[in-house]
Design a protein around this motif. Structure first.
Motif, PDB file in Angstrom:
ATOM      1  N   ARG A 273      -0.720  42.994   0.800  1.00  0.00           N
ATOM      2  CA  ARG A 273      -1.038  41.566   0.882  1.00  0.00           C
ATOM      3  C   ARG A 273      -0.177  40.904   1.945  1.00  0.00           C
ATOM      4  NH1 ARG A 273      -3.426  39.911  -4.480  1.00  0.00           N
ATOM      5  NH2 ARG A 273      -3.686  41.916  -5.516  1.00  0.00           N
ATOM      6  N   LEU A 274      -0.808  40.032   2.716  1.00  0.00           N
ATOM      7  CA  LEU A 274      -0.111  39.253   3.736  1.00  0.00           C
ATOM      8  C   LEU A 274      -0.162  37.788   3.342  1.00  0.00           C
ATOM      9  CD1 LEU A 274      -1.710  40.924   6.864  1.00  0.00           C
ATOM     10  CD2 LEU A 274       0.660  41.135   6.144  1.00  0.00           C
ATOM     11  N   PHE A 275       1.007  37.137   3.365  1.00  0.00           N
ATOM     12  CA  PHE A 275       1.036  35.714   3.026  1.00  0.00           C
ATOM     13  C   PHE A 275       2.309  35.103   3.580  1.00  0.00           C
ATOM     14  CE2 PHE A 275       1.773  32.148   0.016  1.00  0.00           C
ATOM     15  CZ  PHE A 275       0.624  31.426   0.300  1.00  0.00           C
ATOM     16  N   GLN A 276       2.159  34.064   4.377  1.00  0.00           N
ATOM     17  CA  GLN A 276       3.264  33.257   4.903  1.00  0.00           C
ATOM     18  C   GLN A 276       4.367  34.100   5.544  1.00  0.00           C
ATOM     19  OE1 GLN A 276       4.406  30.687   1.651  1.00  0.00           O
ATOM     20  NE2 GLN A 276       2.780  29.237   2.149  1.00  0.00           N
ATOM     21  N   GLY A 277       3.985  34.998   6.439  1.00  0.00           N
ATOM     22  CA  GLY A 277       4.978  35.776   7.182  1.00  0.00           C
ATOM     23  C   GLY A 277       5.609  36.908   6.415  1.00  0.00           C
ATOM     24  N   LYS A 278       5.020  37.254   5.279  1.00  0.00           N
ATOM     25  CA  LYS A 278       5.545  38.358   4.479  1.00  0.00           C
ATOM     26  C   LYS A 278       4.415  39.321   4.162  1.00  0.00           C
ATOM     27  CE  LYS A 278       9.138  35.568   2.467  1.00  0.00           C
ATOM     28  NZ  LYS A 278       9.681  34.932   1.293  1.00  0.00           N
ATOM     29  N   MET A 279       4.735  40.598   4.143  1.00  0.00           N
ATOM     30  CA  MET A 279       3.778  41.634   3.752  1.00  0.00           C
ATOM     31  C   MET A 279       4.330  42.312   2.503  1.00  0.00           C
ATOM     32  SD  MET A 279       2.570  45.124   5.727  1.00  0.00           S
ATOM     33  CE  MET A 279       1.684  44.281   7.031  1.00  0.00           C
ATOM     34  N   THR A 280       3.554  42.239   1.431  1.00  0.00           N
ATOM     35  CA  THR A 280       3.952  42.894   0.184  1.00  0.00           C
ATOM     36  C   THR A 280       3.104  44.145   0.007  1.00  0.00           C
ATOM     37  OG1 THR A 280       4.571  40.769  -0.775  1.00  0.00           O
ATOM     38  CG2 THR A 280       4.247  42.609  -2.303  1.00  0.00           C
ATOM     39  N   ILE A 281       3.776  45.265  -0.177  1.00  0.00           N
ATOM     40  CA  ILE A 281       3.118  46.558  -0.361  1.00  0.00           C
ATOM     41  C   ILE A 281       3.501  47.060  -1.744  1.00  0.00           C
ATOM     42  CG2 ILE A 281       2.839  48.898   0.519  1.00  0.00           C
ATOM     43  CD1 ILE A 281       3.853  47.797   3.243  1.00  0.00           C
ATOM     44  N   THR A 282       2.493  47.276  -2.572  1.00  0.00           N
ATOM     45  CA  THR A 282       2.727  47.688  -3.967  1.00  0.00           C
ATOM     46  C   THR A 282       2.117  49.054  -4.220  1.00  0.00           C
ATOM     47  OG1 THR A 282       2.714  45.362  -4.634  1.00  0.00           O
ATOM     48  CG2 THR A 282       2.424  47.006  -6.381  1.00  0.00           C
ATOM     49  N   GLN A 283       2.886  49.889  -4.874  1.00  0.00           N
ATOM     50  CA  GLN A 283       2.440  51.227  -5.254  1.00  0.00           C
ATOM     51  C   GLN A 283       1.268  51.109  -6.210  1.00  0.00           C
ATOM     52  OE1 GLN A 283       4.557  54.263  -4.604  1.00  0.00           O
ATOM     53  NE2 GLN A 283       2.608  55.233  -5.025  1.00  0.00           N
ATOM     54  N   VAL A 284       0.235  51.903  -5.962  1.00  0.00           N
ATOM     55  CA  VAL A 284      -0.919  51.970  -6.847  1.00  0.00           C
ATOM     56  C   VAL A 284      -0.984  53.379  -7.396  1.00  0.00           C
ATOM     57  CG1 VAL A 284      -3.436  51.806  -6.969  1.00  0.00           C
ATOM     58  CG2 VAL A 284      -2.167  50.203  -5.543  1.00  0.00           C
ATOM     59  N   GLN A 285      -1.185  53.506  -8.686  1.00  0.00           N
ATOM     60  CA  GLN A 285      -1.297  54.849  -9.270  1.00  0.00           C
ATOM     61  C   GLN A 285      -2.543  55.531  -8.733  1.00  0.00           C
ATOM     62  OE1 GLN A 285       0.823  56.473 -10.882  1.00  0.00           O
ATOM     63  NE2 GLN A 285       2.235  54.914 -11.598  1.00  0.00           N
ATOM     64  N   GLU A 286      -2.353  56.700  -8.151  1.00  0.00           N
ATOM     65  CA  GLU A 286      -3.496  57.461  -7.645  1.00  0.00           C
ATOM     66  C   GLU A 286      -4.119  58.227  -8.787  1.00  0.00           C
ATOM     67  OE1 GLU A 286      -3.251  59.055  -3.606  1.00  0.00           O
ATOM     68  OE2 GLU A 286      -1.106  58.707  -3.805  1.00  0.00           O
ATOM     69  N   GLU A 287      -5.445  58.282  -8.784  1.00  0.00           N
ATOM     70  CA  GLU A 287      -6.153  58.961  -9.871  1.00  0.00           C
ATOM     71  C   GLU A 287      -6.379  60.410  -9.543  1.00  0.00           C
ATOM     72  OE1 GLU A 287      -9.624  56.656 -10.765  1.00  0.00           O
ATOM     73  OE2 GLU A 287      -8.479  54.829 -10.599  1.00  0.00           O
TER      74      GLU A 287
END
Length: 159
Positions: free
Chosen positions: A145-159
């Protein structure tokens, strides 16, 4: 060397070191030491408008440019040599700089803070000027996700 000249050199070296530290933090504000090990990282955009970070590839610290527009992970020849990556399978690639040849590789692990992926497709790009472009073969497995000059990267459980 007299004491005033020695003092001048010490002051000059301290100023140069301080400027280097500040410039490095401005270009790459996302050091491993501050990213932590949580399954979500928030990257600060650098003054140049790009998201740069320190990451671990196969356990080795490298500088990456996070690039949501890149299909995969692209590694410079310099970094590939340091990681001892090899490939005999050449492919033609189309980049923003035109067509070129790259070499397919597979990364055991890529880690950005606590966000991790195993068995990541990559290419060794001998013409790449930077270190590593961290593209969608890694990012596509995550919630980005990109918002206000920040990029948040979140681990997603792979199936």
């Amino acid at each position: 060397m007299n004491s005033s000249r020695l003092l001048w050199w010490i002051v000059w070296l301290a100023l140069a070191g301080g400027l280097y530290y500040l410039a490095d933090r401005a270009i790459n504000p996302n050091k491993l030491s501050i990213l932590g090990d949580a399954p979500s990282v928030t990257l600060q955009r650098g003054q140049d408008g790009h998201y740069r970070a320190e990451a671990l590839i196969n356990g080795t610290k490298v500088n990456v440019l996070v690039d949501t527009g890149a299909t995969g992970v692209a590694i410079s020849q310099k970094v590939a040599d340091r990681l001892q990556l090899t490939s005999n399978h050449a492919i033609r690639t189309s980049t923003a700089n035109g067509n070129t040849v790259a070499y397919m590789a597979r990364l055991e692990s890529v880690q950005l803070g606590g966000v991790k992926a195993r068995n990541v497709a990559a290419v060794i790009a001998p013409g790449l000027d930077g270190d590593v472009l961290l593209g969608m073969s890694f990012l596509g497995r995550m919630d980005v996700r990109l918002f206000q000059g920040k990029m948040t990267i979140t681990q997603v459980q792979e199936e």
